[in-house]
Design a protein around this motif. Sequence first.
Motif, PDB file in Angstrom:
ATOM      1  N   ILE A   4      -9.856  -3.006  47.463  1.00  0.00           N
ATOM      2  CA  ILE A   4      -9.121  -1.827  47.917  1.00  0.00           C
ATOM      3  C   ILE A   4     -10.099  -0.716  48.288  1.00  0.00           C
ATOM      4  CG2 ILE A   4      -7.547   0.017  47.199  1.00  0.00           C
ATOM      5  CD1 ILE A   4      -6.135  -2.099  45.442  1.00  0.00           C
ATOM      6  N   LEU A   5     -11.074  -0.483  47.424  1.00  0.00           N
ATOM      7  CA  LEU A   5     -12.063   0.563  47.693  1.00  0.00           C
ATOM      8  C   LEU A   5     -12.945   0.202  48.881  1.00  0.00           C
ATOM      9  CD1 LEU A   5     -13.054   1.558  44.060  1.00  0.00           C
ATOM     10  CD2 LEU A   5     -11.570   2.790  45.650  1.00  0.00           C
ATOM     11  N   LYS A   6     -13.266  -1.077  49.034  1.00  0.00           N
ATOM     12  CA  LYS A   6     -14.067  -1.530  50.181  1.00  0.00           C
ATOM     13  C   LYS A   6     -13.321  -1.246  51.480  1.00  0.00           C
ATOM     14  CE  LYS A   6     -16.447  -5.462  52.131  1.00  0.00           C
ATOM     15  NZ  LYS A   6     -16.745  -6.876  52.069  1.00  0.00           N
ATOM     16  N   LYS A   7     -12.039  -1.538  51.496  1.00  0.00           N
ATOM     17  CA  LYS A   7     -11.224  -1.275  52.682  1.00  0.00           C
ATOM     18  C   LYS A   7     -11.192   0.220  52.984  1.00  0.00           C
ATOM     19  CE  LYS A   7      -8.317  -2.264  55.974  1.00  0.00           C
ATOM     20  NZ  LYS A   7      -8.765  -2.891  57.196  1.00  0.00           N
ATOM     21  N   ALA A   8     -11.054   1.043  51.966  1.00  0.00           N
ATOM     22  CA  ALA A   8     -11.043   2.493  52.156  1.00  0.00           C
ATOM     23  C   ALA A   8     -12.374   2.973  52.733  1.00  0.00           C
ATOM     24  CB  ALA A   8     -10.733   3.207  50.845  1.00  0.00           C
ATOM     25  N   LEU A   9     -13.482   2.421  52.248  1.00  0.00           N
ATOM     26  CA  LEU A   9     -14.791   2.789  52.769  1.00  0.00           C
ATOM     27  C   LEU A   9     -14.970   2.359  54.221  1.00  0.00           C
ATOM     28  CD1 LEU A   9     -17.088   2.043  49.699  1.00  0.00           C
ATOM     29  CD2 LEU A   9     -16.557   4.269  50.689  1.00  0.00           C
ATOM     30  N   GLU A  10     -14.493   1.165  54.550  1.00  0.00           N
ATOM     31  CA  GLU A  10     -14.565   0.686  55.935  1.00  0.00           C
ATOM     32  C   GLU A  10     -13.760   1.591  56.858  1.00  0.00           C
ATOM     33  OE1 GLU A  10     -13.158  -3.320  55.643  1.00  0.00           O
ATOM     34  OE2 GLU A  10     -15.054  -4.068  54.820  1.00  0.00           O
ATOM     35  N   LEU A  11     -12.576   1.963  56.416  1.00  0.00           N
ATOM     36  CA  LEU A  11     -11.746   2.864  57.207  1.00  0.00           C
ATOM     37  C   LEU A  11     -12.400   4.228  57.367  1.00  0.00           C
ATOM     38  CD1 LEU A  11      -8.179   1.996  55.912  1.00  0.00           C
ATOM     39  CD2 LEU A  11      -8.926   1.909  58.290  1.00  0.00           C
ATOM     40  N   THR A  12     -13.036   4.707  56.309  1.00  0.00           N
ATOM     41  CA  THR A  12     -13.710   5.997  56.371  1.00  0.00           C
ATOM     42  C   THR A  12     -14.832   5.978  57.406  1.00  0.00           C
ATOM     43  OG1 THR A  12     -13.164   6.448  54.064  1.00  0.00           O
ATOM     44  CG2 THR A  12     -14.954   7.727  55.010  1.00  0.00           C
ATOM     45  N   LYS A  13     -15.597   4.909  57.443  1.00  0.00           N
ATOM     46  CA  LYS A  13     -16.658   4.765  58.442  1.00  0.00           C
ATOM     47  C   LYS A  13     -16.057   4.710  59.838  1.00  0.00           C
ATOM     48  CE  LYS A  13     -20.615   3.697  60.364  1.00  0.00           C
ATOM     49  NZ  LYS A  13     -21.055   4.702  61.281  1.00  0.00           N
ATOM     50  N   SER A  14     -14.997   3.977  59.994  1.00  0.00           N
ATOM     51  CA  SER A  14     -14.319   3.873  61.283  1.00  0.00           C
ATOM     52  C   SER A  14     -13.786   5.236  61.723  1.00  0.00           C
ATOM     53  CB  SER A  14     -13.183   2.852  61.187  1.00  0.00           C
ATOM     54  OG  SER A  14     -12.483   2.761  62.384  1.00  0.00           O
ATOM     55  N   ILE A  15     -13.259   5.997  60.779  1.00  0.00           N
ATOM     56  CA  ILE A  15     -12.747   7.336  61.076  1.00  0.00           C
ATOM     57  C   ILE A  15     -13.864   8.212  61.618  1.00  0.00           C
ATOM     58  CG2 ILE A  15     -11.930   9.474  59.973  1.00  0.00           C
ATOM     59  CD1 ILE A  15     -10.159   7.608  58.188  1.00  0.00           C
ATOM     60  N   GLU A  16     -15.012   8.143  60.983  1.00  0.00           N
ATOM     61  CA  GLU A  16     -16.152   8.947  61.435  1.00  0.00           C
ATOM     62  C   GLU A  16     -16.568   8.541  62.853  1.00  0.00           C
ATOM     63  OE1 GLU A  16     -19.165  11.809  61.477  1.00  0.00           O
ATOM     64  OE2 GLU A  16     -17.337  11.600  60.314  1.00  0.00           O
ATOM     65  N   ASP A  17     -16.596   7.246  63.126  1.00  0.00           N
ATOM     66  CA  ASP A  17     -16.943   6.764  64.474  1.00  0.00           C
ATOM     67  C   ASP A  17     -15.935   7.263  65.510  1.00  0.00           C
ATOM     68  OD1 ASP A  17     -19.122   5.439  63.380  1.00  0.00           O
ATOM     69  OD2 ASP A  17     -18.124   3.476  63.367  1.00  0.00           O
ATOM     70  N   TYR A  18     -14.654   7.154  65.202  1.00  0.00           N
ATOM     71  CA  TYR A  18     -13.617   7.627  66.122  1.00  0.00           C
ATOM     72  C   TYR A  18     -13.723   9.131  66.342  1.00  0.00           C
ATOM     73  CZ  TYR A  18     -10.662   3.518  66.934  1.00  0.00           C
ATOM     74  OH  TYR A  18     -10.174   2.321  67.377  1.00  0.00           O
ATOM     75  N   ARG A  19     -14.008   9.861  65.276  1.00  0.00           N
ATOM     76  CA  ARG A  19     -14.120  11.315  65.390  1.00  0.00           C
ATOM     77  C   ARG A  19     -15.270  11.697  66.321  1.00  0.00           C
ATOM     78  NH1 ARG A  19     -16.857  15.379  63.983  1.00  0.00           N
ATOM     79  NH2 ARG A  19     -18.334  14.244  62.689  1.00  0.00           N
ATOM     80  N   LEU A  20     -16.394  11.028  66.160  1.00  0.00           N
ATOM     81  CA  LEU A  20     -17.535  11.313  67.027  1.00  0.00           C
ATOM     82  C   LEU A  20     -17.222  10.977  68.483  1.00  0.00           C
ATOM     83  CD1 LEU A  20     -20.440  10.020  64.753  1.00  0.00           C
ATOM     84  CD2 LEU A  20     -19.884  12.405  65.297  1.00  0.00           C
TER      85      LEU A  20
END
Length: 73
Positions: A4-20
């Motif tokens: 669950i935490l791994k998925k949250a971390l992956e999503l967080t990284k993806s969010i940062e990429d999308y934001r940039l």
Amino acid sequence: MIMILKKALELTKSIEDYRLDMDELAKKKGFSNPDVITISQKLDQKMLAVQKILYTIYTPQTGTLDYQSHKHG
């Protein structure tokens, strides 16, 4: 719990990429450009997914993370 935490971390990284990506595109095309709006909507979906993940492990009654019920996940 680890998955669950791994998925949250992956999503967080993806969010940062999308934001940039969205910031760069908005600088070039403006915030009302359809492509910028599409990225913004995807960003919203990813942030909502992280919130849902965190809510599944958060115990509102105590204000703490519920490690016991998710320790095998």
